[in-house]
Design a protein around this motif. Structure first.
Motif, mmCIF file in Angstrom:
data_model
loop_
_atom_site.group_PDB
_atom_site.id
_atom_site.type_symbol
_atom_site.label_atom_id
_atom_site.label_comp_id
_atom_site.label_asym_id
_atom_site.label_seq_id
_atom_site.Cartn_x
_atom_site.Cartn_y
_atom_site.Cartn_z
ATOM 1 N N LYS A 108 68.580 -66.528 56.734
ATOM 2 C CA LYS A 108 69.388 -65.305 56.659
ATOM 3 C C LYS A 108 68.616 -64.102 57.206
ATOM 4 N N LEU A 109 67.381 -63.933 56.755
ATOM 5 C CA LEU A 109 66.602 -62.778 57.221
ATOM 6 C C LEU A 109 66.314 -62.855 58.718
ATOM 7 N N LEU A 110 65.917 -64.020 59.208
ATOM 8 C CA LEU A 110 65.617 -64.150 60.641
ATOM 9 C C LEU A 110 66.869 -63.893 61.478
ATOM 10 N N ASN A 111 68.019 -64.376 61.022
ATOM 11 C CA ASN A 111 69.268 -64.141 61.751
ATOM 12 C C ASN A 111 69.655 -62.668 61.773
ATOM 13 N N GLU A 112 69.149 -61.904 60.815
ATOM 14 C CA GLU A 112 69.453 -60.473 60.759
ATOM 15 C C GLU A 112 68.372 -59.611 61.413
ATOM 16 N N GLY A 113 67.412 -60.252 62.075
ATOM 17 C CA GLY A 113 66.414 -59.511 62.824
ATOM 18 C C GLY A 113 65.099 -59.272 62.116
ATOM 19 N N TRP A 114 64.931 -59.797 60.903
ATOM 20 C CA TRP A 114 63.653 -59.666 60.208
ATOM 21 C C TRP A 114 62.622 -60.576 60.868
ATOM 22 N N ARG A 115 61.338 -60.278 60.629
ATOM 23 C CA ARG A 115 60.254 -61.090 61.192
ATOM 24 C C ARG A 115 59.323 -61.526 60.073
ATOM 25 N N GLU A 116 59.110 -62.836 59.971
ATOM 26 C CA GLU A 116 58.182 -63.375 58.971
ATOM 27 C C GLU A 116 56.775 -63.292 59.547
ATOM 28 N N THR A 117 55.854 -62.682 58.811
ATOM 29 C CA THR A 117 54.522 -62.415 59.360
ATOM 30 C C THR A 117 53.486 -63.475 59.023
ATOM 31 N N GLY A 118 53.856 -64.470 58.257
ATOM 32 C CA GLY A 118 52.923 -65.533 57.906
ATOM 33 C C GLY A 118 53.639 -66.634 57.159
ATOM 34 N N PRO A 119 52.936 -67.725 56.909
ATOM 35 C CA PRO A 119 53.568 -68.847 56.212
ATOM 36 C C PRO A 119 53.851 -68.494 54.753
ATOM 37 N N PRO A 120 54.752 -69.237 54.120
ATOM 38 C CA PRO A 120 54.985 -69.013 52.698
ATOM 39 C C PRO A 120 53.709 -69.270 51.907
ATOM 40 N N ILE A 121 53.603 -68.615 50.794
ATOM 41 C CA ILE A 121 52.463 -68.814 49.900
ATOM 42 C C ILE A 121 52.987 -69.562 48.683
ATOM 43 N N TYR A 122 52.444 -70.739 48.448
ATOM 44 C CA TYR A 122 52.908 -71.593 47.361
ATOM 45 C C TYR A 122 52.067 -71.365 46.118
ATOM 46 N N THR A 123 52.726 -70.996 45.040
ATOM 47 C CA THR A 123 52.041 -70.645 43.795
ATOM 48 C C THR A 123 52.382 -71.584 42.647
ATOM 49 N N GLN A 124 53.291 -72.503 42.856
ATOM 50 C CA GLN A 124 53.672 -73.523 41.878
ATOM 51 C C GLN A 124 54.080 -72.945 40.515
ATOM 52 N N GLY A 125 54.649 -71.759 40.525
ATOM 53 C CA GLY A 125 55.162 -71.182 39.290
ATOM 54 C C GLY A 125 54.115 -70.556 38.394
ATOM 55 N N ASN A 126 52.892 -70.434 38.856
ATOM 56 C CA ASN A 126 51.832 -69.815 38.077
ATOM 57 C C ASN A 126 52.024 -68.300 38.136
ATOM 58 N N SER A 127 52.494 -67.697 37.042
ATOM 59 C CA SER A 127 52.876 -66.284 37.065
ATOM 60 C C SER A 127 51.714 -65.358 37.396
ATOM 61 N N SER A 128 50.536 -65.656 36.889
ATOM 62 C CA SER A 128 49.372 -64.828 37.188
ATOM 63 C C SER A 128 48.999 -64.930 38.668
ATOM 64 N N LEU A 129 49.039 -66.146 39.201
ATOM 65 C CA LEU A 129 48.716 -66.364 40.612
ATOM 66 C C LEU A 129 49.720 -65.668 41.526
ATOM 67 N N ILE A 130 50.988 -65.668 41.143
ATOM 68 C CA ILE A 130 52.007 -64.998 41.947
ATOM 69 C C ILE A 130 51.664 -63.524 42.119
ATOM 70 N N VAL A 131 51.346 -62.865 41.025
ATOM 71 C CA VAL A 131 51.032 -61.431 41.101
ATOM 72 C C VAL A 131 49.738 -61.210 41.871
ATOM 73 N N ASP A 132 48.737 -62.067 41.655
ATOM 74 C CA ASP A 132 47.497 -61.965 42.436
ATOM 75 C C ASP A 132 47.792 -62.037 43.927
ATOM 76 N N ARG A 133 48.622 -62.997 44.327
ATOM 77 C CA ARG A 133 48.959 -63.162 45.745
ATOM 78 C C ARG A 133 49.732 -61.966 46.287
ATOM 79 N N MET A 134 50.592 -61.373 45.462
ATOM 80 C CA MET A 134 51.327 -60.188 45.912
ATOM 81 C C MET A 134 50.357 -59.059 46.253
ATOM 82 N N TYR A 135 49.370 -58.848 45.393
ATOM 83 C CA TYR A 135 48.371 -57.811 45.670
ATOM 84 C C TYR A 135 47.562 -58.146 46.921
ATOM 85 N N GLU A 136 47.182 -59.419 47.081
ATOM 86 C CA GLU A 136 46.418 -59.827 48.274
ATOM 87 C C GLU A 136 47.227 -59.599 49.548
#
Length: 88
Positions: free
Chosen positions: A31-59
C-alpha cells in the motif's frame, strides 16, 4: 499513517516472523509503495519483545533522523513503558 502524513515520505517497518504478521507487513508495504512512499531499509524483526521494539525505534531514529515514519506492525511495543516517551 495517512491521517498524520497524507503525502508520501520514507518508512521502516518493525515486524515479526509469524505468518499473520508477515501478511500484515506485506500489505502495508504494498500500500505505501503504491502511494509513493519509499522504504529505506529491510524490516526489523523483534519477535514481539516489547523492550527490543522500543530500543530499535530509538536506533532507527538515530540512524536516519530524516525518516518520516517508523511503522510497527505488531502491538507488543505499546506494552513497554518507554513507548510513550518515544513520541514526546
Amino acid at each position: 499513517l495517512k491521517q498524520i502524513r497524507p503525502y508520501p515520505g520514507t518508512f521502516r517497518i518493525l515486524s515479526a516472523t509469524s505468518p499473520n504478521i508477515q501478511d500484515r507487513e506485506k500489505g502495508l508495504r504494498r500500500k505505501l509503495l503504491n502511494e509513493g512512499w519509499r522504504e529505506t531499509g529491510p524490516p526489523i524483526y523483534t519477535q514481539g519483545n516489547s523492550s527490543l521494539i522500543v530500543d530499535r525505534m530509538y536506533e532507527i531514529a538515530r540512524e536516519d533522523p530524516n525518516l518520516t515514519a517508523i511503522v510497527p506492525v505488531i502491538g507488543a511495543g505499546m506494552r513497554e513503558p518507554r513507548w510513550v516517551d518515544f513520541f514526546k
